[in-house]
Motif scaffolding. Structure first.
Motif, mmCIF file in Angstrom:
data_model
loop_
_atom_site.group_PDB
_atom_site.id
_atom_site.type_symbol
_atom_site.label_atom_id
_atom_site.label_comp_id
_atom_site.label_asym_id
_atom_site.label_seq_id
_atom_site.Cartn_x
_atom_site.Cartn_y
_atom_site.Cartn_z
ATOM 1 N N THR A 160 0.831 -1.205 0.000
ATOM 2 C CA THR A 160 0.000 0.000 0.000
ATOM 3 C C THR A 160 0.862 1.250 0.000
ATOM 4 O O THR A 160 0.613 2.190 -0.763
ATOM 5 N N VAL A 182 2.660 1.635 -3.531
ATOM 6 C CA VAL A 182 1.725 2.011 -4.596
ATOM 7 C C VAL A 182 1.247 3.447 -4.399
ATOM 8 O O VAL A 182 1.195 4.238 -5.348
ATOM 9 N N SER A 183 0.922 3.802 -3.177
ATOM 10 C CA SER A 183 0.459 5.163 -2.891
ATOM 11 C C SER A 183 1.531 6.192 -3.251
ATOM 12 O O SER A 183 1.241 7.193 -3.914
ATOM 13 N N VAL A 193 -6.028 2.147 -2.421
ATOM 14 C CA VAL A 193 -5.192 1.018 -2.814
ATOM 15 C C VAL A 193 -5.831 -0.272 -2.294
ATOM 16 O O VAL A 193 -6.250 -0.346 -1.142
#
Length: 55
Positions: free
Chosen positions: A23, A26-27, A37
């Motif tokens: 998370t 990706v964030s 996410v």
């Protein structure tokens, strides 16, 4: 969405760490809010039908 296929038998803490780390990456990489996410973990039996916990 990130999808991981892992062998059964991982500790809950390991799966939580995978979700948090994914998370965060990706964030940060895509510039999206962490709440947007999604991480999907699909657990499969290991070879011979024995989970990692039993090995």
């Amino acid at each position: 969405m990130s999808i991981f296929i892992i062998l059964q038998g991982r500790e809950t803490s390991q799966k939580k760490a995978l979700i948090k780390g994914t998370t965060d990456v990706v964030s940060d990489s895509l510039g999206v809010e962490k709440e947007r996410v999604r991480v999907l973990i699909h657990e499969i039996p290991s070879a011979g039908g024995v989970s990692m916990a039993e090995e």
